[in-house]
Every structure is written in C-alpha cells, then in structure tokens.
Design a protein around this motif. Sequence first.
Motif, PDB file in Angstrom:
ATOM      1  N   ASP A  61      34.296  34.471  37.646  1.00 21.32           N
ATOM      2  CA  ASP A  61      33.218  34.676  38.102  1.00 21.32           C
ATOM      3  C   ASP A  61      32.279  32.805  38.173  1.00 21.32           C
ATOM      4  O   ASP A  61      31.707  32.259  39.066  1.00 21.32           O
ATOM      5  N   LEU A  62      33.880  32.052  37.865  1.00 21.61           N
ATOM      6  CA  LEU A  62      33.984  30.386  37.467  1.00 21.61           C
ATOM      7  C   LEU A  62      34.669  29.775  39.317  1.00 21.61           C
ATOM      8  O   LEU A  62      34.202  28.434  38.818  1.00 21.61           O
ATOM      9  N   ALA A  63      35.403  30.609  39.741  1.00 22.89           N
ATOM     10  CA  ALA A  63      36.314  30.112  40.933  1.00 22.89           C
ATOM     11  C   ALA A  63      35.547  30.610  42.204  1.00 22.89           C
ATOM     12  O   ALA A  63      35.358  31.494  42.274  1.00 22.89           O
ATOM     13  N   ASP A  64      35.987  29.509  42.709  1.00 25.71           N
ATOM     14  CA  ASP A  64      36.125  29.153  44.209  1.00 25.71           C
ATOM     15  C   ASP A  64      36.597  31.286  44.858  1.00 25.71           C
ATOM     16  O   ASP A  64      37.974  31.802  44.780  1.00 25.71           O
ATOM     17  N   GLU A  65      35.789  31.845  45.270  1.00 29.82           N
ATOM     18  CA  GLU A  65      35.532  33.169  45.238  1.00 29.82           C
ATOM     19  C   GLU A  65      36.586  33.087  47.233  1.00 29.82           C
ATOM     20  O   GLU A  65      38.433  33.960  46.781  1.00 29.82           O
ATOM     21  N   ALA A  66      37.160  32.174  47.911  1.00 27.21           N
ATOM     22  CA  ALA A  66      38.065  32.306  48.939  1.00 27.21           C
ATOM     23  C   ALA A  66      39.352  31.815  48.474  1.00 27.21           C
ATOM     24  O   ALA A  66      40.706  32.219  48.632  1.00 27.21           O
ATOM     25  N   ASN A  86      35.850  39.731  36.001  1.00 34.19           N
ATOM     26  CA  ASN A  86      35.316  38.431  35.080  1.00 34.19           C
ATOM     27  C   ASN A  86      35.242  39.064  33.031  1.00 34.19           C
ATOM     28  O   ASN A  86      34.325  40.619  33.014  1.00 34.19           O
ATOM     29  N   ALA A  87      35.978  39.427  32.255  1.00 32.92           N
ATOM     30  CA  ALA A  87      36.402  39.607  31.116  1.00 32.92           C
ATOM     31  C   ALA A  87      34.917  39.171  30.453  1.00 32.92           C
ATOM     32  O   ALA A  87      34.584  40.528  29.804  1.00 32.92           O
ATOM     33  N   LYS A  88      33.946  38.383  30.337  1.00 32.06           N
ATOM     34  CA  LYS A  88      32.684  37.900  29.172  1.00 32.06           C
ATOM     35  C   LYS A  88      32.059  39.456  30.028  1.00 32.06           C
ATOM     36  O   LYS A  88      30.940  40.312  29.525  1.00 32.06           O
ATOM     37  N   THR A  89      31.293  40.010  31.665  1.00 29.06           N
ATOM     38  CA  THR A  89      30.280  40.717  31.959  1.00 29.06           C
ATOM     39  C   THR A  89      31.429  42.366  31.905  1.00 29.06           C
ATOM     40  O   THR A  89      30.601  42.968  32.553  1.00 29.06           O
ATOM     41  N   GLY A  90      32.618  41.878  32.133  1.00 27.71           N
ATOM     42  CA  GLY A  90      33.015  43.541  32.404  1.00 27.71           C
ATOM     43  C   GLY A  90      33.246  43.416  34.061  1.00 27.71           C
ATOM     44  O   GLY A  90      33.897  44.901  34.100  1.00 27.71           O
ATOM     45  N   ALA A  91      33.163  42.965  34.482  1.00 26.26           N
ATOM     46  CA  ALA A  91      33.091  43.173  36.376  1.00 26.26           C
ATOM     47  C   ALA A  91      34.817  42.782  36.549  1.00 26.26           C
ATOM     48  O   ALA A  91      35.340  42.300  35.727  1.00 26.26           O
ATOM     49  N   GLY A  92      35.078  44.182  37.293  1.00 26.96           N
ATOM     50  CA  GLY A  92      36.921  44.576  38.131  1.00 26.96           C
ATOM     51  C   GLY A  92      37.001  45.319  36.447  1.00 26.96           C
ATOM     52  O   GLY A  92      38.482  45.301  37.414  1.00 26.96           O
ATOM     53  N   ILE A  93      36.795  45.229  35.067  1.00 25.83           N
ATOM     54  CA  ILE A  93      37.580  46.276  34.989  1.00 25.83           C
ATOM     55  C   ILE A  93      37.696  47.378  35.203  1.00 25.83           C
ATOM     56  O   ILE A  93      38.955  48.025  34.299  1.00 25.83           O
ATOM     57  N   LYS A  94      36.997  47.477  35.379  1.00 22.85           N
ATOM     58  CA  LYS A  94      36.873  50.035  36.378  1.00 22.85           C
ATOM     59  C   LYS A  94      38.102  49.435  36.664  1.00 22.85           C
ATOM     60  O   LYS A  94      38.705  50.722  36.484  1.00 22.85           O
ATOM     61  N   ILE A 275      34.476  26.991  41.500  1.00 21.46           N
ATOM     62  CA  ILE A 275      35.230  26.323  41.697  1.00 21.46           C
ATOM     63  C   ILE A 275      36.664  26.152  41.431  1.00 21.46           C
ATOM     64  O   ILE A 275      36.737  26.391  40.382  1.00 21.46           O
ATOM     65  N   SER A 276      37.408  26.265  42.259  1.00 18.41           N
ATOM     66  CA  SER A 276      39.120  27.004  41.777  1.00 18.41           C
ATOM     67  C   SER A 276      39.409  25.217  41.914  1.00 18.41           C
ATOM     68  O   SER A 276      39.494  23.741  43.098  1.00 18.41           O
ATOM     69  N   ILE A 277      40.643  24.369  40.616  1.00 17.81           N
ATOM     70  CA  ILE A 277      40.854  23.243  41.107  1.00 17.81           C
ATOM     71  C   ILE A 277      42.675  23.464  41.651  1.00 17.81           C
ATOM     72  O   ILE A 277      42.727  22.624  42.322  1.00 17.81           O
ATOM     73  N   GLU A 278      42.598  24.507  41.530  1.00 17.39           N
ATOM     74  CA  GLU A 278      44.757  25.043  42.317  1.00 17.39           C
ATOM     75  C   GLU A 278      44.600  26.165  43.474  1.00 17.39           C
ATOM     76  O   GLU A 278      43.279  26.591  43.449  1.00 17.39           O
TER      77      GLU A 278
END
Length: 287
Positions: A61-66, A86-94, A275-278
Amino acid sequence: MNYQWYPGHMMKAKRMMQENMKLIDLVIELVDARIPFSSRNPDIDELGKNKSRLVLLNKADLADEACSREWIAFFKKNGFHVLEINAKTGAGIKHVNGAVKEACREKIERDRRRGIVGRPVRAMVVGIPNVGKSTFINAFAGKACTKTGNKPGVTKGKQWIRLSKELELLDTPGILWPKFDDQEVGRNLAFIGSMNDEILQKTELAIDLLTCLMINYRKELRERYGFPEEMETPLQILAYICESRKCYKKGSEIDYEKGASLFLDDFRSGRIGRISIERPEKSEGRS
Ligand code: G4P
C-alpha cells in the motif's frame, strides 16, 4: 552517517534460523515493497536452499504500484514465487494459500510418490525487524487457527499454527538481520524507519531522502508541500517545509530537526504518496 546492526544479534538470529530450517518445507519471506532489495538478507538463499520459497512484498500500500509490478517480474525471473500484500488491511492475503500450494507443488508430488499422503506443509515466516511478520501471521492465521505442539507439562517444543489440513505455520517468525554490504542499504532501511531513529541524524537523513525522491517523485513532493517550481536543493526544500509547518526554535531560528522528523513521518506513513526507493534493475545479479 554510519548504520549499524550488532554482531551479537546477528549470530543469535542465524543460529535460530538454522535450527528452525530443519523443521520446515517452505520459507515465506517478507520484504518491504518499497525497498525489496535492502530489506532482504540474501543469506536466506543459502539458509533456505532445498526449501520451497515464497516472497511477499509487504506494505504494498505504501509502494509505487508500477515498481511493485517490476519487482514481481524480477523475483519470478529469479525462481521465486511472489505476491504483493498489505498485511495491515489483509489485502492480497487470500491469494497466499494458492501461492503456498504452487510453491510446494514439487514437494507434495514427491511425498505422493513416496507414499506419504496428508502430511501438511510446514512453513516459517521470516524477515528483517519491522517488515510486518507478526502482522502478517495474525492476518493470515486469523482467529480460526488452532495452536498445536506444546502441551502443558510436556517438553518445550515449537508451536505450530494449523491453518488447514495442508498447512502449518511456525508461530514465531524468523528474524533476519539486515545486511549492510553497502551504506546505501543502511540508508534505505533508515528511510523506512527500520532502524532506531534515536541514533540517526534526522536532518541528514531527511536531506538524503529528499535528494532521492526529487529524482522520481518531485511532483508528489510539490503536491504535498507546495514549494515553488524553481526551488532546487534539498536543503532549501527542507527549510521551506520547516517554515510552512512552523518548525522554529526559540528566537525564530529554523528547527531543522523537527521539520526533518515531520517529513520522515509523512514519507513513512504514505502521506507523500506511494513511493518506492528501489527498482529492480539495480539489483540484477545481486539476488
Ligand atoms: P515485525 O513482526 O516484522 O517486526 O513487524 P510488525 O508486524 O510488528 O509490523 C511493523 C509495523 O508495520 C507495524 O506498525 C504494522 O502495523 C506495520 N505494517 C505491517 N504490515 C503493513 C502493511 O502491509 N502496510 C502498512 N502500511 N503497514 C504495515 P506499527 O507502527 O509498529 O504499529 P501500528 O501503526 O500498526 O500501531
């Protein structure tokens, strides 16, 4: 600025990891989606050789999607199974269960050929401190889990969380020590707050982060802080942030430290944007 990780911690973490590796089939490795390279210790490849491997790009959720899409392709190319979550909201966990099965397909087939049926896959979550291991275990295991292993009065052993007939998870995650081959890795970990801020010089760190973000995220920075188009240097921008957020010491002297904290906090909590740094191209051949 010198970034540190104490050798004592490192030795202990490595010993624990080696012991636990003997018990498992699958390594679920969490990395921070903003800095997937800096937030993983490549020693895990040696420690976890012969194990099935699943990489989770957490805090997606904090990283640049691309960028995350590029990282997914990168990890796949290097032979890993990979998902963003996103472990915090559970998105993608399924999707994790399916990915686990996929990652362990060979092992399950091998078991079947040897006549072993119904033995659950045993997995361990690993990652550097603060990457979201506990949050993930809670989200993945949910409330429905049952703990197996220790019975009162019986010898101390490992605790396993039974997620299904097919999957058991070691209830304590494995801590990987960050690897400081170069100072850039330490700096990136400091950016995301994975290092004790007390020992860091925040102003210097904020200047470094601004320098970095001005390359790909100048638009997002301007949208957040409204500094003039012609403003060039990170120090000028930090001063602008300080003034517009009224960060002053007594006698109207600019309080850079306070402004730097505010800026770092904005970045870490995603208020400047995703934002992604790497990016993976820098890591080619290093994974
Ligand atoms: P660890 O076991 O690997 O050390 O990490 P832990 O689960 O304690 O998570 C570290 C911090 O990261 C926590 O924030 C947690 O909420 C946050 N976190 C975990 N996964 C995600 C994610 O996918 N997205 C985002 N945005 N944050 C995540 P904290 O500040 O320590 O606590 P709190 O803010 O949740 O109260």
